[in-house]
Design a protein around this motif. Structure first.
Motif, short mmCIF file in Angstrom:
data_model
loop_
_atom_site.label_atom_id
_atom_site.label_comp_id
_atom_site.label_asym_id
_atom_site.label_seq_id
_atom_site.Cartn_x
_atom_site.Cartn_y
_atom_site.Cartn_z
N ALA A 158 0.82 -1.22 0.00
CA ALA A 158 0.00 0.00 0.00
C ALA A 158 0.85 1.27 0.00
O ALA A 158 0.43 2.29 -0.54
CB ALA A 158 -0.93 0.00 1.21
N LEU A 162 0.04 4.99 -1.61
CA LEU A 162 -0.43 6.07 -0.74
C LEU A 162 0.57 7.21 -0.62
O LEU A 162 0.18 8.38 -0.53
CB LEU A 162 -0.75 5.53 0.65
CG LEU A 162 -1.75 4.36 0.75
CD1 LEU A 162 -2.06 4.07 2.21
CD2 LEU A 162 -3.00 4.62 -0.05
N ILE A 203 -8.22 -0.01 4.17
CA ILE A 203 -7.61 0.99 3.31
C ILE A 203 -8.47 1.13 2.06
O ILE A 203 -8.51 0.22 1.22
CB ILE A 203 -6.17 0.62 2.93
CG1 ILE A 203 -5.32 0.38 4.18
CG2 ILE A 203 -5.55 1.71 2.05
CD1 ILE A 203 -3.91 -0.11 3.88
N VAL A 205 -9.42 3.16 -1.44
CA VAL A 205 -8.84 4.05 -2.44
C VAL A 205 -9.91 4.41 -3.46
O VAL A 205 -10.85 3.64 -3.70
CB VAL A 205 -7.61 3.45 -3.15
CG1 VAL A 205 -6.48 3.24 -2.16
CG2 VAL A 205 -7.97 2.14 -3.85
N ILE A 213 -5.17 6.06 -8.92
CA ILE A 213 -5.60 6.33 -7.54
C ILE A 213 -5.39 7.80 -7.23
O ILE A 213 -4.27 8.31 -7.36
CB ILE A 213 -4.83 5.45 -6.55
CG1 ILE A 213 -5.16 3.97 -6.77
CG2 ILE A 213 -5.17 5.84 -5.11
CD1 ILE A 213 -4.38 3.03 -5.88
N TYR A 216 -7.37 8.36 -0.81
CA TYR A 216 -7.47 7.18 0.05
C TYR A 216 -8.07 7.56 1.39
O TYR A 216 -8.06 8.73 1.80
CB TYR A 216 -6.11 6.50 0.24
CG TYR A 216 -5.12 7.28 1.10
CD1 TYR A 216 -5.13 7.19 2.49
CD2 TYR A 216 -4.15 8.08 0.51
CE1 TYR A 216 -4.22 7.88 3.27
CE2 TYR A 216 -3.23 8.78 1.27
CZ TYR A 216 -3.27 8.69 2.65
OH TYR A 216 -2.37 9.38 3.42
#
Length: 402
Positions: A158, A162, A203, A205, A213, A216
């Motif tokens: 992740a 992120l 999590i 997104v 993406i 988030y």
């Protein structure tokens, strides 16, 4: 009685430093291997009484978004004194030495006891908004979400998805602390015994139409039932969105989770656009609190590294009781380049480094401090000009307590 000595920590003293701080804050200590890897002994000061560490403070190496830039900022944390050694000036020794030695032009912290840090020139520079949202009353969004997709992201891998979004937020809003890969690992740790009865972290997104993406959200749930039925709790830990579509879609998702009655979120900005997305803003139950405190440690460098809303040409007469080099008159000029240099010219405004820290992120008005005599105008119009220049169109926000 042994002599108290202040020194930098040794590489092997992480556990002892952690135990002391945990004891001062009254929580159980859990030193971790990740914590040991992140430990910066050369940036950790300790006070020793004989062989024992009785006081400590740390300055983490991280960056921070400020108006128009992202710069290094000493992230101060881990300030604590052993209960048996209180009221002996240990904390004053630690904080004073730390501020004189940090290489960054600003130091920042979250104040567990706000009455302490003002004595050392810190000032609250950002306000945080916390929500306790009544999901039964808040109402659906009035704004139609644009095409996109909400999905869950596994924790493994992740960080690479992120981290760029947090960096993009830093370019848009002051007050946001950057995270190294190690800091991200710590931030996303999800130990079952530390969840406080909540579910594992989810999590979420948002992907735009191209699959990229652009936002988030980190959240947990907690089961709760009342006499009238389910009223589960949604605990939103962090929400970062770099497009309006992502912002709308992520909030719409967490506000409409089935069986949920309340949503708590503690790291919103004071100008959070959320109220535009609900029909009953009073159901947001907003509370404003101090969040990030700023201390200017190098006046010329600090003022040169940020940007200004309007051009100014001012002489500031600055005082600093702790760092002598900050006391004096400084000529601040802005435009395509920003210059701040010592000068003997007459002052337009007088203030201290405390007021500079308060306005540094653009979230507080310089004129606020003139009303109490903490800023003095010598040249008519200088206060209005400076207030407009230091202001910033987006309120600062800090997303985590470090």
């Amino acid at each position: 009685m042994n002599e108290l000595n202040v020194r930098a920590a040794a590489a092997g003293e992480y556990d002892e430093v952690r135990v002391l701080f945990a004891g001062a804050m009254m929580f159980d200590s859990s030193p971790t291997e990740l914590g040991r890897r992140m430990f910066e002994p050369e940036r950790t000061l300790v006070v020793t009484d004989g062989p024992d560490i009785v006081g400590t403070t740390q300055a983490l190496t991280r960056d921070l978004s400020i108006p128009g830039a992202v710069v290094p900022a000493a992230h101060v944390t881990g300030v604590g004194v052993k209960a048996t050694h209180r009221r002996r000036g240990i904390m004053a020794q630690l904080i004073s030495r730390q501020l004189r030695e940090v290489p960054e032009a600003i130091a920042v912290l979250w104040a567990s006891e706000s009455g302490i840090y003002g004595r050392f020139g810190y000032a609250a520079a950002a306000w945080g908004m916390s929500y306790e949202i009544d999901l039964h009353r808040v109402g659906p969004s009035n704004v139609k979400t644009r095409p996109g997709e909400i999905s869950e992201l596994p924790a493994d891998g992740a960080i690479k998805e992120l981290a760029p979004l947090l960096q993009a937020l830093q370019e848009r809003r002051p007050g946001v602390s950057g995270r190294s890969d190690l800091k991200w690992q710590q931030h996303l740790e999800d130990k079952p015994d530390e969840r406080g009865g909540k579910t594992a972290r989810q999590i979420l997104v948002h992907r735009d139409e191209s699959g990229t993406i652009d936002g988030y959200a980190l959240w947990r749930g907690k089961m709760h039932w009342t006499a009238t039925g389910p009223a589960n709790e949604v605990h939103l830990e962090e929400l970062v969105a770099i497009t309006p579509a992502a912002y709308q879609a992520l909030w719409q998702h967490v506000l409409t989770l089935d069986l949920a009655g309340t949503l708590e979120f503690g790291f919103a900005a004071v100008d959070e656009p959320l109220q535009q997305l609900v029909t009953t803003p009073t159901a947001l139950n907003r509370r404003v609190t101090e969040s990030l405190w700023v201390r200017v440690t190098d006046v010329p460098r600090a003022l040169e590294q940020r940007r200004y809303a309007v051009a100014v040409d001012l002489v500031l007469d600055v005082t600093d009781d702790l760092i002598p080099a900050n006391t004096g008159r400084f000529h601040l000029t802005t435009g395509e380049t920003v210059r701040c240099e010592p000068t003997d010219a007459p002052a337009d405004l007088s203030l201290s480094t405390t007021e500079l820290g308060a306005i540094y992120l653009g979230g507080r008005q310089l004129a606020e401090f003139a009303a109490t005599g903490r800023v003095i105008e010598h040249t008519p119009g200088a206060l209005t000009q400076a207030t407009a220049a230091f202001n910033w169109p987006v309120a600062p926000v800090s997303l985590e307590i470090f």
